[in-house]
Design an enzyme around this catalytic site. Structure first.
Site, short mmCIF file in Angstrom:
data_model
loop_
_atom_site.label_atom_id
_atom_site.label_comp_id
_atom_site.label_asym_id
_atom_site.label_seq_id
_atom_site.Cartn_x
_atom_site.Cartn_y
_atom_site.Cartn_z
N LEU A 170 11.67 -5.58 -5.49
CA LEU A 170 11.56 -5.14 -6.88
C LEU A 170 12.11 -6.21 -7.83
CD1 LEU A 170 10.73 -2.90 -8.72
CD2 LEU A 170 12.96 -1.87 -8.45
N ARG A 201 0.78 -1.20 0.00
CA ARG A 201 0.00 0.00 0.00
C ARG A 201 0.83 1.28 0.00
NH1 ARG A 201 -3.41 -2.04 5.05
NH2 ARG A 201 -1.98 -3.74 4.85
N ASP A 228 14.83 -0.39 -1.41
CA ASP A 228 15.77 -0.48 -0.29
C ASP A 228 16.85 -1.51 -0.68
OD1 ASP A 228 16.84 -0.53 2.22
OD2 ASP A 228 15.18 -1.49 3.22
N THR A 229 16.68 -2.76 -0.30
CA THR A 229 17.68 -3.78 -0.70
C THR A 229 17.53 -4.14 -2.17
OG1 THR A 229 16.20 -5.59 -0.16
CG2 THR A 229 17.65 -4.82 1.60
N GLY A 230 16.33 -3.93 -2.71
CA GLY A 230 16.09 -4.28 -4.11
C GLY A 230 15.48 -5.67 -4.26
P1 5GP Z 1 13.36 -3.96 -0.49
O1 5GP Z 1 12.82 -5.26 -0.97
O2 5GP Z 1 13.88 -3.07 -1.58
O3 5GP Z 1 14.37 -4.14 0.61
O4 5GP Z 1 12.21 -3.24 0.27
C1 5GP Z 1 11.20 -2.62 -0.34
C2 5GP Z 1 10.04 -2.45 0.61
O5 5GP Z 1 10.45 -2.34 1.98
C3 5GP Z 1 9.38 -1.15 0.29
O6 5GP Z 1 8.43 -1.30 -0.73
C4 5GP Z 1 8.78 -0.78 1.62
O7 5GP Z 1 7.56 -1.43 1.80
C5 5GP Z 1 9.75 -1.34 2.65
N1 5GP Z 1 10.70 -0.30 3.10
C6 5GP Z 1 12.02 -0.26 2.88
N2 5GP Z 1 12.58 0.83 3.45
C7 5GP Z 1 11.56 1.50 4.05
C8 5GP Z 1 11.48 2.73 4.80
O8 5GP Z 1 12.47 3.45 5.04
N3 5GP Z 1 10.26 3.08 5.24
C9 5GP Z 1 9.14 2.34 5.02
N4 5GP Z 1 7.99 2.78 5.52
N5 5GP Z 1 9.18 1.18 4.31
C10 5GP Z 1 10.38 0.78 3.82
#
Ligand code: 5GP
Length: 497
Positions: free
Chosen positions: A421, A358, A416-418
């Site tokens: 995505l 969301r 963030d980590t990717g």
């Molecule tokens: P990734 O898979 O790239 O590590 O994380 C992506 C998801 O982690 C984002 O779509 C989000 O839901 C959550 N996320 C990562 N960093 C943050 C942050 O700083 N704040 C919030 N609210 N969600 C985050």
């Protein structure tokens, strides 16, 4: 003839079978290495997959201590606690040639002089051992061993497989080290920045006073600080009247906001004061027409801040926000610029915007409204789940429409980590879109573990947990009009609960 045929077929089946178990193991280990799991989980999972692929009873992964005297077991599978705690493994006594970079195969470990604890191996019912060095930057940093119950002559294929696993383990170790270095560097920068922010600015006595003439001034300064609006306190006095070349009247506005090039004089609702101040301001405007000044009471300045996008928050939850990174106005400006580029790049194409619920709701809503092209939208939902050895993303709501032949633009709130995505892009790519690109509002690049291609980026941000403008923390803060960083102590405290 027939016998020969059968044996060839039989051999092919064995090779097929072996290749299948190797590829399964590689798949599982690569997935674990690429995951967000802690290192020991990754390595335990690698030990398990290795043992299973080689049909061995157990596997252990060990690292040399910094003095290179001992081997410490850092991950294992299929070995009893008693065996794992049989005693310190001396680098010079336990298969020492492995640490010289050689692969060692021992047929009967209970009888071999190179084994340090043959009795323990006998009790554990271990017969054969295959050990491979773990290389890193030209030196051996540890080893991986597999253990079999039945005496076994290890094949060249077994050896090649174990050597490759040793390489992958080395990559996992290096990835963790690299991440730690980046994290430490970043933490140092944040601490340094925080220390700097806490240091009183110089010259401070007049521009950043320890106390204000009136409590409303202190309150106003706090509000400006919260919204990260630069301010100077009583920075300039304006002569207003002269007699015989001597100044007979001066006026010193309370604040100057350099970003808005605006002087501000605060006032209470007391009418006599307002009249007097208004007279001075009229005079000031006469003498200094280029100066921009406003007389504000509290509701005036809240309205003024709202006008510049530093909205009036009413009862919205803001406690826990450490500082604001992007105001509503800044976000809107950036989103419009992104939408403009997208509108230009996708002329004549069949554009579909896809978002993950969301966190993306605010960004998606603004971005699509400013994109001046025909387009459609669709959303997905995902959840994260984890077991002991695996952690993965799962799609809980897939797309409602087919994307085959469409130009897909994946819209993300934050990368963030990717990992998320990367997973979603692979999923979308398998549905044959005409093109697949990514637009993210926030890019937390310092935390990236998987290199995902980003085509449109709103803002790059440091390693801080951010909320607002759709982003939440435990479901809260989504309705803040700005993006702010959550107080890290709050996150830690929550984590301890
Ligand atoms: P990734 O898979 O790239 O590590 O994380 C992506 C998801 O982690 C984002 O779509 C989000 O839901 C959550 N996320 C990562 N960093 C943050 C942050 O700083 N704040 C919030 N609210 N969600 C985050």
């Amino acid at each position: 003839m027939r016998v020969g045929d059968n044996s060839i077929l039989g051999r092919e089946a064995v090779v097929d079978n072996r290749e299948h178990s190797y590829s399964q193991a590689f798949k599982q280990i690569a997935k674990a290495v690429n995951s967000l799991l802690p290192l020991n989980n990754v390595l335990n999972s690698a030990a398990k997959s290795t043992a299973k692929a080689l049909k061995a009873a157990g596997c252990s992964i060990m690292l040399l201590n910094p003095q290179r005297e001992h081997l410490d077991i850092i991950a294992a599978y299929g070995l009893s606690d008693i065996y794992l705690r049989k005693g310190a493994l001396k680098a010079s006594k336990s298969l020492p040639e492995v640490l010289d970079g050689k692969m060692i195969a021992i047929f009967d470990v209970t009888q071999d002089k190179r084994a340090q604890y043959p009795e323990a191996a006998e009790m554990e019912r271990i017969s054969s051992v295959l050990a491979a060095p773990i290389p890193q930057k030209g030196e051996v940093i540890g080893e991986i061993r597999i253990y079999t119950r039945e005496p076994r002559q290890f094949s060249q294929a077994d050896k090649n497989f174990l050597a490759t696993i040793a390489d992958i383990v080395a990559i996992a170790l290096e990835k963790t080290e690299l991440y730690q270095v980046l994290k430490t560097e970043h933490e140092e920068t944040v601490t340094q920045r925080r220390r700097l922010a806490e240091t009183p600015k110089l010259p401070s006595s007049s521009l950043r006073p320890s106390s204000f003439g009136h409590s409303s001034e202190g309150e106003f300064a706090k509000l400006l600080d919260f919204y990260r609006i630069e301010w100077l306190y009583e920075p300039r006095s304006f002569p207003l009247a002269w007699q015989d070349n001597k100044v007979t009247e001066m006026f010193t506005p309370d604040f100057y906001l350099p970003e808005l090039d605006l002087y501000i004089e605060l006032t209470t609702l007391k009418q006599s004061l307002i009249t007097e101040k208004n007279r001075k301001l009229r005079r000031l405007r006469e003498v200094y027409p280029e100066i921009n000044i406003k007389l504000l009471n509290k509701s005036d300045y809240l309205r003024l801040l709202a006008k510049y996008g530093y909205g009036h928050l009413g009862g919205t939850k803001v406690e826990g926000i450490d500082h604001i990174l992007f105001s509503h106005t800044q976000i809107q400006r950036r989103v419009k610029a992104l939408a403009k580029r997208i509108s230009r790049d996708y002329v004549g194409r069949k554009l579909i915007l896809i978002g993950i619920l969301r966190g993306v709701i605010c960004f998606m809503s603004d971005l699509m409204q400013h994109t001046t092209l025909p387009l459609t939208v669709d959303f997905m939902s995902i959840s994260y789940y984890g077991t002991d050895n695996e952690s993965a993303v799962k799609i809980t709501k897939d797309l409602d429409t087919s994307i085959a032949g469409l130009d897909v633009l994946m819209v993300e709130d934050i990368v963030d980590t990717g990992m998320t995505l990367n997973y979603v892009l692979n999923h979308l790519a398998s549905h044959n879109p005409a093109s697949l690109r990514v637009c993210t509002l926030l890019d937390k690049r310092v935390r990236r573990l998987i290199d995902v291609p980003l085509d449109y980026i709103g803002f790059e941000i440091p390693d801080e947990f951010v909320v607002g403008y759709g982003l939440d923390y435990h479901g809260e803060y989504r309705n803040l009009p700005f993006i702010g960083a959550l107080n890290p102590e709050l996150i830690e405290d929550e984590g301890k609960k």
